[in-house]
Design a protein around this motif. Structure first.
Motif, short mmCIF file in Angstrom:
data_model
loop_
_atom_site.label_atom_id
_atom_site.label_comp_id
_atom_site.label_asym_id
_atom_site.label_seq_id
_atom_site.Cartn_x
_atom_site.Cartn_y
_atom_site.Cartn_z
N PRO A 184 13.29 2.02 -5.57
CA PRO A 184 11.55 3.65 -4.57
C PRO A 184 10.93 4.28 -5.50
CG PRO A 184 14.28 4.12 -4.34
CD PRO A 184 14.57 2.70 -5.05
N THR A 185 10.75 4.58 -6.76
CA THR A 185 10.75 5.13 -8.07
C THR A 185 9.35 4.80 -7.92
OG1 THR A 185 12.55 5.08 -9.63
CG2 THR A 185 13.00 6.88 -8.04
N LEU A 186 9.55 2.98 -8.09
CA LEU A 186 8.14 2.74 -8.12
C LEU A 186 6.65 2.41 -7.46
CD1 LEU A 186 10.05 -0.02 -11.19
CD2 LEU A 186 8.51 2.85 -11.59
N PRO A 187 6.06 2.48 -7.77
CA PRO A 187 4.86 1.85 -6.84
C PRO A 187 4.48 0.52 -6.90
CG PRO A 187 3.35 2.82 -8.65
CD PRO A 187 5.36 3.44 -9.13
N THR A 188 3.64 -0.27 -5.53
CA THR A 188 3.46 -1.87 -6.21
C THR A 188 2.13 -2.57 -6.20
OG1 THR A 188 4.29 -1.77 -3.46
CG2 THR A 188 6.14 -1.65 -4.57
N VAL A 189 2.30 -3.64 -6.82
CA VAL A 189 0.49 -3.83 -6.45
C VAL A 189 1.44 -5.23 -6.03
CG1 VAL A 189 -0.63 -5.71 -7.80
CG2 VAL A 189 -0.38 -3.07 -8.57
N ARG A 217 3.15 -9.01 11.59
CA ARG A 217 4.53 -7.57 11.21
C ARG A 217 4.37 -7.08 10.06
NH1 ARG A 217 9.45 -11.93 13.79
NH2 ARG A 217 8.06 -11.88 15.59
N THR A 218 2.99 -7.21 9.36
CA THR A 218 3.43 -7.16 7.73
C THR A 218 2.30 -5.89 7.78
OG1 THR A 218 1.60 -8.24 7.36
CG2 THR A 218 3.19 -9.43 6.56
N ALA A 219 1.77 -5.83 8.57
CA ALA A 219 1.08 -4.54 9.07
C ALA A 219 1.55 -3.46 8.46
CB ALA A 219 0.64 -4.48 10.13
N ASP A 220 2.31 -2.72 8.33
CA ASP A 220 2.77 -1.54 7.50
C ASP A 220 3.72 -2.12 5.83
OD1 ASP A 220 4.86 -2.91 8.11
OD2 ASP A 220 6.28 -0.60 8.79
N TRP A 221 3.00 -2.70 5.20
CA TRP A 221 3.48 -2.88 3.58
C TRP A 221 3.08 -2.76 3.51
CZ3 TRP A 221 5.66 -8.94 3.50
CH2 TRP A 221 6.53 -9.14 4.09
N HIS A 222 1.78 -2.01 2.78
CA HIS A 222 1.44 -1.78 2.24
C HIS A 222 1.46 -0.05 1.86
CE1 HIS A 222 -1.23 -0.87 5.70
NE2 HIS A 222 -2.02 0.43 5.16
N THR A 223 1.77 0.83 2.82
CA THR A 223 2.50 1.63 3.25
C THR A 223 4.23 1.91 3.00
OG1 THR A 223 2.02 1.84 5.04
CG2 THR A 223 0.21 3.09 4.48
N ARG A 224 4.52 1.26 3.34
CA ARG A 224 6.17 1.20 3.57
C ARG A 224 6.44 0.48 2.48
NH1 ARG A 224 8.69 -3.32 7.42
NH2 ARG A 224 11.44 -3.21 6.90
N TYR A 225 5.56 -0.01 1.44
CA TYR A 225 6.82 -0.19 0.17
C TYR A 225 5.04 0.12 -0.65
CZ TYR A 225 9.18 -3.51 3.32
OH TYR A 225 10.38 -3.97 4.06
N ARG A 226 4.85 1.57 -0.62
CA ARG A 226 4.42 2.64 -1.17
C ARG A 226 3.52 1.77 -2.64
NH1 ARG A 226 9.48 1.92 -1.06
NH2 ARG A 226 9.69 0.51 -3.60
N ALA A 227 2.77 0.55 -1.39
CA ALA A 227 1.35 0.08 -2.72
C ALA A 227 0.72 0.72 -3.24
CB ALA A 227 0.66 -1.40 -1.47
N VAL A 228 0.23 0.64 -4.55
CA VAL A 228 -1.23 1.25 -5.14
C VAL A 228 -2.37 0.62 -4.82
CG1 VAL A 228 -0.20 2.69 -6.61
CG2 VAL A 228 -0.82 0.71 -7.53
N VAL A 229 -2.00 -0.95 -4.95
CA VAL A 229 -3.05 -2.22 -4.52
C VAL A 229 -2.61 -2.96 -3.49
CG1 VAL A 229 -4.60 -4.06 -5.53
CG2 VAL A 229 -3.87 -1.27 -6.83
N ALA A 230 -3.28 -3.76 -3.17
CA ALA A 230 -2.93 -4.53 -2.24
C ALA A 230 -3.96 -6.21 -2.49
CB ALA A 230 -2.90 -4.85 -0.68
#
Length: 273
Positions: A184-189, A217-230
């Motif tokens: 949880p401490t790392l952002p994601t791409v 069903r993936t509509a919140d993944w970019h915020t929920r999983y700390r994305a810096v880029v999708a």
């Protein structure tokens, strides 16, 4: 690391013009990683040849499947369908040193890092429906009447699942378990062939095609999983947008008739970080 995290999708190397573009793809540094967000080709052997060629050029290659790799084309000697075809693609990638959604997610520690790079395979479930179409059946009927039907309906088989949407829902469940377990401490791409949110499909020339472009069903993944880029492809509309404060990059090359209107000599690789 002195390199960049780069991305491309929808190379469609079965087209001679696209193969010439593919042959020019090169890293700018020995440390460059390349994300390939699906639709390399339709034939199994062509997918392998192209990914092997990229792996020989780039420090690391990370692949997420598109719908075209999952087709069982009538001219393809590899007759596997559905989940078996996907798993065969995963084994092939592992044999040539390409990372897949089934492997441990790598951490990019170069410029813009550290970030966890997450290749995804989630398919679609016909939930990106046009206004007024309240069910999959109604949305498909309207698409057939309009003459806007994805070839997936003929060539992308969901075996052993009863339908493509049920395969999608199983992929969502399995993927969410892995995403929930990330550091949880790392952002994601986040890397997917299909856009994680519906809004990129608003610019489609044919709105009925959106139902083959993702799932709500993936509509919140970019915020929920700390994305810096999708990162995504599929739409063949390369551009940079922002949703909920997260940068979205469509990195597709597309078909020659599409990219030739934009550039005589396209350079489809996009720098992500």
């Amino acid at each position: 690391m002195t390199g960049s995290l780069l991305a491309v999708s929808d190379l469609h190397v079965s087209h001679a013009e696209n193969r010439r573009v593919f042959d020019r793809l090169r890293p700018t540094s020995p440390d460059d990683w390349l994300i390939v967000a699906g639709d390399v080709a339709e034939m199994f052997a062509e997918v392998e040849k192209a990914l092997r060629g990229l792996r020989d050029r780039f420090r690391r290659v990370i692949w997420a499947p598109g719908n075209h790799e999952l087709w069982t084309h009538p001219d393809d000697p590899v007759r596997l369908r559905g989940e078996q075809r996907y798993q065969a693609l995963v084994r092939m990638c592992r044999d040539i040193g390409v990372l897949t959604p089934e492997d441990e997610y790598p951490v990019w520690r170069g410029a813009g890092g550290p970030v966890t790079v997450v290749p995804l395979f989630q398919l679609y479930d016909y939930s990106f429906r046009v206004p007024g179409a309240h069910t999959k059946e109604e949305a498909l009927r309207r698409a057939y009447e309009a003459g806007v039907v994805c070839t997936d309906e003929m060539l992308l088989h969901p075996d052993p699942y009863p339908s493509r949407e049920e395969w999608c829902w199983d992929r969502i469940r399995k993927t969410e378990r892995r995403l929930d377990a990330l550091d949880p401490t790392l952002p994601t791409v986040l890397v997917s062939h299909w856009p994680l949110v519906r809004r990129p499909t608003d610019v489609l020339w044919f709105p009925d095609f959106a139902q083959w472009c993702g799932t709500e069903r993936t509509a919140d993944w970019h915020t929920r999983y700390r994305a810096v880029v999708a990162v995504y492809g599929h739409l063949h509309i390369p551009r940079t947008t922002e949703y909920d404060g997260v940068r979205f990059e469509e990195v597709s090359l597309g078909y020659p008739r599409e990219w030739s209107r934009r550039a005589a000599e396209p350079d489809p690789i996009r720098r992500i970080l």
